[in-house]
Write an enzyme that holds these catalytic residues in place. Sequence first.
Site, PDB file in Angstrom:
ATOM      1  N   ASP A  21      38.706  34.400  33.553  1.00  0.00           N
ATOM      2  CA  ASP A  21      39.860  34.265  34.444  1.00  0.00           C
ATOM      3  C   ASP A  21      41.127  34.189  33.596  1.00  0.00           C
ATOM      4  OD1 ASP A  21      41.719  33.569  36.393  1.00  0.00           O
ATOM      5  OD2 ASP A  21      41.128  31.451  36.379  1.00  0.00           O
ATOM      6  N   ASN A  23      44.384  34.052  35.053  1.00  0.00           N
ATOM      7  CA  ASN A  23      45.553  33.510  35.744  1.00  0.00           C
ATOM      8  C   ASN A  23      45.330  32.137  36.363  1.00  0.00           C
ATOM      9  OD1 ASN A  23      43.931  34.136  37.902  1.00  0.00           O
ATOM     10  ND2 ASN A  23      45.264  35.719  38.765  1.00  0.00           N
ATOM     11  N   ASP A  25      43.182  31.016  38.654  1.00  0.00           N
ATOM     12  CA  ASP A  25      42.757  30.851  40.048  1.00  0.00           C
ATOM     13  C   ASP A  25      41.261  30.581  40.173  1.00  0.00           C
ATOM     14  OD1 ASP A  25      41.651  33.332  39.523  1.00  0.00           O
ATOM     15  OD2 ASP A  25      42.643  34.375  41.189  1.00  0.00           O
ATOM     16  N   ASP A  29      38.779  38.177  36.258  1.00  0.00           N
ATOM     17  CA  ASP A  29      39.619  39.304  36.658  1.00  0.00           C
ATOM     18  C   ASP A  29      39.664  40.371  35.569  1.00  0.00           C
ATOM     19  OD1 ASP A  29      41.451  38.168  34.753  1.00  0.00           O
ATOM     20  OD2 ASP A  29      42.281  36.905  36.338  1.00  0.00           O
ATOM     21  N   ASP A  98      30.198  50.500  39.085  1.00  0.00           N
ATOM     22  CA  ASP A  98      29.157  50.341  40.090  1.00  0.00           C
ATOM     23  C   ASP A  98      29.506  51.217  41.298  1.00  0.00           C
ATOM     24  OD1 ASP A  98      26.860  49.090  41.327  1.00  0.00           O
ATOM     25  OD2 ASP A  98      27.303  47.359  40.067  1.00  0.00           O
ATOM     26  N   ASP A 199      24.043  51.572  43.146  1.00  0.00           N
ATOM     27  CA  ASP A 199      23.394  50.473  43.844  1.00  0.00           C
ATOM     28  C   ASP A 199      22.400  50.990  44.885  1.00  0.00           C
ATOM     29  OD1 ASP A 199      23.449  47.495  44.374  1.00  0.00           O
ATOM     30  OD2 ASP A 199      23.999  48.225  46.364  1.00  0.00           O
ATOM     31  N   GLU A 256      19.812  52.319  40.721  1.00  0.00           N
ATOM     32  CA  GLU A 256      18.995  51.167  41.102  1.00  0.00           C
ATOM     33  C   GLU A 256      18.038  51.646  42.186  1.00  0.00           C
ATOM     34  OE1 GLU A 256      19.550  46.562  42.601  1.00  0.00           O
ATOM     35  OE2 GLU A 256      20.782  48.144  43.492  1.00  0.00           O
ATOM     36  N   HIS A 328      22.793  40.634  37.283  1.00  0.00           N
ATOM     37  CA  HIS A 328      23.490  39.779  38.243  1.00  0.00           C
ATOM     38  C   HIS A 328      22.618  39.370  39.425  1.00  0.00           C
ATOM     39  CE1 HIS A 328      23.713  43.824  39.777  1.00  0.00           C
ATOM     40  NE2 HIS A 328      24.057  43.360  40.961  1.00  0.00           N
ATOM     41  N   ASP A 329      21.475  40.019  39.609  1.00  0.00           N
ATOM     42  CA  ASP A 329      20.571  39.706  40.715  1.00  0.00           C
ATOM     43  C   ASP A 329      19.310  38.973  40.262  1.00  0.00           C
ATOM     44  OD1 ASP A 329      22.104  40.789  42.762  1.00  0.00           O
ATOM     45  OD2 ASP A 329      21.215  42.786  42.569  1.00  0.00           O
TER      46      ASP A 329
END
Length: 556
Positions: A21, A23, A25, A29, A98, A199, A256, A328-329
């Site tokens: 990150d 910034n 928040d 990003d 992706d 995907d 995938e 990520h899965d």
Amino acid sequence: MEKAWWKEAVVYQIYPRSFQDSNGDGIGDLPGITSHLGYIRELGADVVWLCPIYQSPNDDNGYDISDYRSIMSEFGTMADFDELLKAAHNLGLKIVMDLVVNHTSDEHAWFAESRKSKDNTYSDYYIWRDGKDGKEPNNWGSYFSGSAWQYDEGRGQYYLHFFSPKQPDLNWDNPAVRGSVFDMMTWWLQKGIDGFRMDVISMISKQPGLLDGEVAPGALYGDGNVFTNNGPHVHEYLREMNRKVLSQFDIMTVGETPGVTVEEAKKYAGLHTGELNMVFQFEHVDHQGPYGKWNDDPLDLPKLKDILFRWQTGLDGVAWNSLFWDNHDQPRAVSRFGNDSKEWRERSAKMIATALHMLQGTPYVYQGEELGMTNVPFRTLEEYRDIETRNAYDELVHKRGLSHEQMMRFLHRISRDNARTPMQWDDGANAGFTSGTPWIGVNPNYTEINAKAQVGDPDSVFSYYQELIALRHSHEIIVYGSVEPWLEQDEHIFAYRRILRDETLLVLCNFSDQMLTVPLPDGCADTPAQLIGNYDDAAPTAALRPYEARVYLYKQ
């Protein structure tokens, strides 16, 4: 075997929301990614795969796209992306995007028009059906729990969604849909990106008729996989995609493909089939039980080896493998395939990396894997953010009677959020990920496991990954050599040979915390040269210490 840059490359996967990150928040990003490209280059990777960064309502963390040609505002702007792409290319890194085109968000302009009526330009962009006897068109269940059908009051019909109700499936049988998708892909490739990870691309062609699926014991809905994976026109549509888009650029493509078999993969990723470069298969990470993927069963190494070796020998010379332990899965690799205890985490992280990176195929390193990041010890359901995780808890605990304690064990073992906690950059506040409040909790072990502590340390997991990647870049046999399994039925040892012309690699990996004796294959040199290992001192060739990995190179 024909050579290609994407066969020789190593891919680093980024989950943008959790990488860096810039910034404050609490959400990763694009400027944050740009700031760490040098880290990826130092690791030695060649390609960066970005999980979705397109405009999205974020029902499924960006896999529900409302505008394919805009950047999610939380991640930055298109100018930020252009800067990222330029900076990556200046460092010699390629960028793979992706591509999520089995479905869109229900907030996409196509769907907004489609749901208005049955006879407008976009009415057939999605899969709409009338109900049957006052119920859904069939009994299919969603991957995210519940029915795969959602009733739309405005149109008076149901639409198909194999994931969230906010992710309606596109109708690829409509040529206009394919044309719109191909135009969008061309737009990105002309911008200069270097390829696509696609995907659930094996799901784009559904079997006609939409028949009911088999209902497993205890399940609430029917299994629609047999009617959606590897459907009747999927190869036709991918060949069309290749002909009209992919073949016009020097890029890398990986699909995938849940439910794919070795024989089917030869069609998707065959060297001359005109579809994709490679596919992700999930047999080695898809352990199903009475509650689907939700379990905490121990690793079955002989079964794992059988799957991996079947793919290695089955595709050799005819198609190309992709190599991965986690993404990520999936949960963290060292927690699933190694041993994430304080005593053995580093040793086993290096061992499982060796087992994978010495196979034939393109390796994928998921952010933090190169540090040996582990599953997260969340104590409450409220700490989890993943829609699949929360829906599964609701169905299995509230509807099927699983205990809270058992489900929490399953979540700790399998939940996708294990891979989605923030990247651990240093031992400062929030692991150096953000100056604000992170969107999901940081793994508390970041004070010990972080990039700052490992980069430059010759004994670290990071340095070991550097060495593995450098070996792949310098030894042709690691990329193109054939695989010959060894000790297939051994319950603790993962061993194989790689053979290319007169050279042989012998790979020995101990998946246990015990000292083991290893019978060496005939023809192995008396004193082969050790190429890499995860212990500093040499041991007898025929002995493997706990979680030890050794690779030998010798001439036949």
